[in-house]
Design a protein around this motif. Structure first.
Motif, PDB file in Angstrom:
ATOM      1  N   ARG A  55      31.851  35.376  39.390  1.00  0.00           N
ATOM      2  CA  ARG A  55      30.808  36.376  39.163  1.00  0.00           C
ATOM      3  C   ARG A  55      31.076  37.691  39.899  1.00  0.00           C
ATOM      4  N   PHE A  56      31.725  37.608  41.055  1.00  0.00           N
ATOM      5  CA  PHE A  56      31.874  38.823  41.856  1.00  0.00           C
ATOM      6  C   PHE A  56      33.290  39.377  41.861  1.00  0.00           C
ATOM      7  N   VAL A  57      34.009  39.099  40.789  1.00  0.00           N
ATOM      8  CA  VAL A  57      35.301  39.741  40.584  1.00  0.00           C
ATOM      9  C   VAL A  57      35.225  40.486  39.257  1.00  0.00           C
ATOM     10  N   ASN A  58      35.674  41.721  39.263  1.00  0.00           N
ATOM     11  CA  ASN A  58      35.752  42.483  38.013  1.00  0.00           C
ATOM     12  C   ASN A  58      37.199  42.485  37.539  1.00  0.00           C
ATOM     13  N   LEU A  85      39.462  44.056  40.468  1.00  0.00           N
ATOM     14  CA  LEU A  85      38.745  44.662  41.592  1.00  0.00           C
ATOM     15  C   LEU A  85      37.643  43.722  42.042  1.00  0.00           C
ATOM     16  N   PRO A  86      37.574  43.413  43.332  1.00  0.00           N
ATOM     17  CA  PRO A  86      36.413  42.653  43.803  1.00  0.00           C
ATOM     18  C   PRO A  86      35.161  43.500  43.587  1.00  0.00           C
ATOM     19  N   ALA A  87      34.076  42.888  43.114  1.00  0.00           N
ATOM     20  CA  ALA A  87      32.828  43.631  42.973  1.00  0.00           C
ATOM     21  C   ALA A  87      32.383  44.098  44.346  1.00  0.00           C
TER      22      ALA A  87
END
Lengths: 91, 149
Positions: A55-58, A85-87
């Motif tokens: 969920r927290f990786v773009n 990119l890490p969120a």
């Protein structure tokens, strides 16, 4: 030609410090499997045990957030640039 | 220690006040390796929430690319807490992913008091650091020269 993958600082421990690596595949899932065969452990930082994107990786294919274009089933082809990119998030 | 110009300090506080009661967030970019925040980049809080923040993913891609092209990095990553102290929450700590950044927390719980604190967050470890605010001497000088011209 291959697919260029841009690696964020926090995940460069998996790529021997490399900022960009190359991979192949026709979908994002295949690309991540290919990368994991050379950069072991990288995939598990991006994909959950249930097989979904963390969920927290773009992850972007060129200019698009893969969440809007099929997530792991999103199509990739030679010449594409994939950016991880890490969120930046919190409470 | 975080060293920051007063204009940037004021810009962060103003952004946090403006977005209250939602959390505000953003970045101050600076030349790679300089440890000096220079370019203020307020970001949208995609969550528009009083208890959570997240950079909009497409805006983040654009801003991160721009920093790379300019030889910059995110020197400061800031966000506000709107009802609690200016200290990283458990979520903040779990999701912190820029070990080189100064994580700035501002609390807007009191309209009259500014709470502005800075932390390093590395591998789940939080370390508070002093904040040194610099009044931009050169700018002040050039303004006074102009007024005497």
């Amino acid at each position: 030609m291959a697919i260029e993958v841009r690696i964020p600082t926090i995940l460069r421990t998996y790529t021997g410090g490399a900022k960009t690596v190359e991979g192949s595949g026709t979908t994002l899932a295949e690309l991540l499997n290919d990368l994991d065969s050379r950069y072991s452990g990288l995939r598990s930082r991006l994909v959950t045990e249930d097989g979904g994107l963390h969920r927290f990786v773009n992850i972007y294919i060129n200019d698009e957030d893969v969440r809007f274009i099929g997530s792991l089933e999103a199509k990739v082809s030679d010449g594409d640039t994939v950016t991880i990119l890490p969120a930046v998030a919190g409470g | 220690m975080l060293t920051i110009d007063r204009t940037l300090y004021d810009a962060i506080v103003a952004h946090a006040r403006r977005d209250h009661p939602d959390e505000a967030c953003g970045v101050i970019a600076g030349p790679i390796g300089s440890d000096r925040p220079v370019r203020f980049i307020p970001m949208q809080n995609a969550e528009r929430s009083p208890t959570f923040y997240r950079f909009d993913s497409l805006e983040q891609l654009r801003v991160w690319r721009e920093m790379e092209e300019r030889g910059e990095e995110p020197v400061v990553i800031y966000h506000s807490h709107t009802a609690t102290e200016a200290y990283p929450s458990r979520t903040d700590i779990a999701l912190a992913s820029e070990p080189g950044a100064h994580y700035v927390l501002v609390s807007t719980r009191s309209p009259d008091t500014v709470e502005f604190r800075s932390f390093r967050i590395v591998d789940g470890q939080v370390t508070e650091e002093p904040v040194h605010i610099e009044d931009n001497a050169e700018q002040v000088r050039s303004e006074s020269e102009r007024s005497h011209a």
